[in-house]
Design a protein around this motif. Sequence first.
Motif, short mmCIF file in Angstrom:
data_model
loop_
_atom_site.label_atom_id
_atom_site.label_comp_id
_atom_site.label_asym_id
_atom_site.label_seq_id
_atom_site.Cartn_x
_atom_site.Cartn_y
_atom_site.Cartn_z
N THR A 1 0.82 -1.22 0.00
CA THR A 1 0.00 0.00 0.00
C THR A 1 0.85 1.26 0.00
OG1 THR A 1 -1.68 -1.20 1.26
CG2 THR A 1 -1.87 1.19 1.25
N ALA A 2 2.09 1.18 0.50
CA ALA A 2 2.91 2.38 0.72
C ALA A 2 3.10 3.19 -0.55
CB ALA A 2 4.25 1.96 1.31
N ARG A 3 3.42 2.52 -1.65
CA ARG A 3 3.70 3.25 -2.88
C ARG A 3 2.51 4.09 -3.31
NH1 ARG A 3 4.55 -0.35 -8.07
NH2 ARG A 3 2.36 -0.73 -7.60
N TRP A 4 1.32 3.48 -3.26
CA TRP A 4 0.12 4.20 -3.67
C TRP A 4 -0.21 5.34 -2.70
CZ3 TRP A 4 -1.97 -1.29 -4.41
CH2 TRP A 4 -1.74 -1.72 -5.73
N LEU A 5 -0.02 5.09 -1.40
CA LEU A 5 -0.30 6.14 -0.43
C LEU A 5 0.62 7.34 -0.66
CD1 LEU A 5 -1.29 5.91 3.21
CD2 LEU A 5 0.77 7.22 2.71
N PHE A 6 1.92 7.08 -0.86
CA PHE A 6 2.86 8.18 -1.09
C PHE A 6 2.55 8.89 -2.41
CE2 PHE A 6 6.15 5.72 1.59
CZ PHE A 6 5.69 6.33 2.75
N GLU A 7 2.14 8.14 -3.40
CA GLU A 7 1.77 8.74 -4.69
C GLU A 7 0.58 9.68 -4.52
OE1 GLU A 7 -0.71 7.04 -8.41
OE2 GLU A 7 1.16 5.95 -8.00
N GLY A 8 -0.46 9.24 -3.82
CA GLY A 8 -1.63 10.07 -3.60
C GLY A 8 -1.31 11.28 -2.74
N HIS A 9 -0.46 11.11 -1.74
CA HIS A 9 -0.05 12.21 -0.88
C HIS A 9 0.66 13.29 -1.70
CE1 HIS A 9 3.15 14.05 1.75
NE2 HIS A 9 2.08 14.31 2.49
N ALA A 10 1.62 12.87 -2.54
CA ALA A 10 2.35 13.83 -3.37
C ALA A 10 1.43 14.55 -4.35
CB ALA A 10 3.48 13.12 -4.11
N THR A 11 0.50 13.80 -4.93
CA THR A 11 -0.45 14.41 -5.87
C THR A 11 -1.31 15.46 -5.17
OG1 THR A 11 -0.54 12.40 -7.21
CG2 THR A 11 -2.38 13.93 -7.42
N ALA A 12 -1.77 15.14 -3.97
CA ALA A 12 -2.62 16.08 -3.23
C ALA A 12 -1.85 17.33 -2.84
CB ALA A 12 -3.18 15.40 -1.99
N LEU A 13 -0.58 17.18 -2.40
CA LEU A 13 0.21 18.36 -2.05
C LEU A 13 0.36 19.29 -3.25
CD1 LEU A 13 3.15 17.04 0.19
CD2 LEU A 13 0.84 17.68 0.85
N ALA A 14 0.68 18.71 -4.42
CA ALA A 14 0.86 19.53 -5.61
C ALA A 14 -0.45 20.20 -6.03
CB ALA A 14 1.41 18.67 -6.74
N ARG A 15 -1.53 19.47 -5.96
CA ARG A 15 -2.82 20.01 -6.40
C ARG A 15 -3.32 21.10 -5.47
NH1 ARG A 15 -7.74 18.10 -5.00
NH2 ARG A 15 -6.92 16.07 -4.34
N LEU A 16 -3.07 20.94 -4.17
CA LEU A 16 -3.58 21.89 -3.19
C LEU A 16 -2.60 23.00 -2.86
CD1 LEU A 16 -5.20 19.27 -0.78
CD2 LEU A 16 -6.39 20.75 -2.42
N GLY A 17 -1.38 22.92 -3.43
CA GLY A 17 -0.41 23.97 -3.22
C GLY A 17 0.16 24.04 -1.82
N ILE A 18 0.35 22.87 -1.17
CA ILE A 18 0.93 22.83 0.16
C ILE A 18 2.18 21.96 0.13
CG2 ILE A 18 -1.34 23.17 1.23
CD1 ILE A 18 -1.27 20.18 1.97
N THR A 19 2.86 21.81 1.27
CA THR A 19 4.09 21.02 1.34
C THR A 19 4.03 20.06 2.52
OG1 THR A 19 5.38 22.42 2.83
CG2 THR A 19 5.28 23.09 0.51
N ASP A 20 5.09 19.24 2.62
CA ASP A 20 5.24 18.37 3.79
C ASP A 20 6.33 18.90 4.71
OD1 ASP A 20 7.57 17.81 2.46
OD2 ASP A 20 7.21 15.66 2.26
N GLY A 21 6.75 20.18 4.49
CA GLY A 21 7.76 20.79 5.33
C GLY A 21 9.13 20.17 5.19
N GLY A 22 9.35 19.39 4.15
CA GLY A 22 10.64 18.73 3.98
C GLY A 22 10.79 17.45 4.77
N VAL A 23 9.73 16.99 5.42
CA VAL A 23 9.80 15.76 6.21
C VAL A 23 10.00 14.54 5.31
CG1 VAL A 23 8.52 14.24 7.76
CG2 VAL A 23 8.48 16.71 8.12
N GLY A 24 9.39 14.58 4.12
CA GLY A 24 9.53 13.47 3.19
C GLY A 24 8.62 12.30 3.53
N HIS A 25 8.71 11.26 2.73
CA HIS A 25 7.92 10.06 2.94
C HIS A 25 8.69 9.10 3.84
CE1 HIS A 25 5.66 10.91 -1.06
NE2 HIS A 25 5.09 11.49 -0.03
N THR A 26 8.06 8.66 4.91
CA THR A 26 8.72 7.82 5.92
C THR A 26 8.16 6.41 5.89
OG1 THR A 26 9.01 9.75 7.37
CG2 THR A 26 9.23 7.57 8.37
#
Length: 361
Positions: free
Chosen positions: A213-238
């Motif tokens: 599941t991890a790959r898809w979750l990270f993919e969706g997370h990155a897509t949502a950040l780009a679409r909504l114009g926000i960031t993860d603060g540089g924390v990255g995917h863990t």
Amino acid sequence: MLAVERHEAIMQAARSQGWVRVTDMAERLDVSTVTMRRDIGTLVDQGLLERCYGGASIPSRTKAPRKSGAKAARPGRRATLGLVVPSSSYYYPGVIRGAESAAGALGVRIVLADSHYNRELERRQVARLLRAGVDGLLLATAEPPDRDPEMIEWLSAIDVPVILLERSLAGPAASRIEYVRSDHAAGAELAVEHLVGTGHTRVAAAAGLRSPTARWLFEGHATALARLGITDGGVGHTELPRTDLDPLGNAQAVADLVDRCLAADVRALVVHADRNAAAIVQTATERGLDVPGDLAIVAYDDEAAALTEVPLTAVAPPKFDVGRAAVEALMLRVSSPGDPVATRRMSLMPGLVVRSSCGAA
């Protein structure tokens, strides 16, 4: 028995029932499945048969018309489907219940096997079910199938129809491989959108180490950040080690993640799976942080999210519907071996269950 005699026996069976299955004919004529595939291939090359899942059928132009809704399974025999899952105690019980529901409605029997996330055991379980004569297989592979270069070849060589569960394969070589899965990327987007809706502008993500599941979750997370114009603060995917296999490693990884989030002023997390989300809640509260006031969390899986110290808002994959849809798709193959049926690849949308961990009513 000479090859010509085997060919005649194959054609007699095909004319009688409309199709033949490799394993059935090999047993009937007391030859290996390799020999039977070769014999059927010769008849296909001669235009006398056409290939279908697990065997061959009389070509459509000469086949007698079938009544609407009629099944091609052997008369008087109840179809049996094999179901192989990595775990019958976590996540997949919902999938199993959905499969059982559809099987009951269709008059089909399900035989369950557990691979315990072990690839070699998975192969043995599949071989055992095939020897038992199942008509089709529902398979959630122990590991993501694209991590195994031999997976496509192995799946394509199975003599009965196969539907992957909560897995997928891409590329031309896998064009005939079917699957039914939850759209985990869309589920992750749903979680991020919810956290943004509660006022967060930085959202990080964590998932189980080597989880399919991890790959898809990270993919969706990155897509949502780009679409909504926000960031993860540089924390990255863990990626977090499994609590049951490496509890100390998991505890340290969770503590490090909380530290990185606080240092980057990230106050919202999407976390797979429930046990990892629960561990983050525990670590945060032990440090005197308030959940959701200081750290908001959306869990992913919703297996035990309601039972944690702070009830977790959670993305809930449609597990029951995945099992039900997979049985229905597989039975379409099993009951129509000679008919042209389009390859089915289904992605089902998860839902969101709002509780206390993200500050929303």
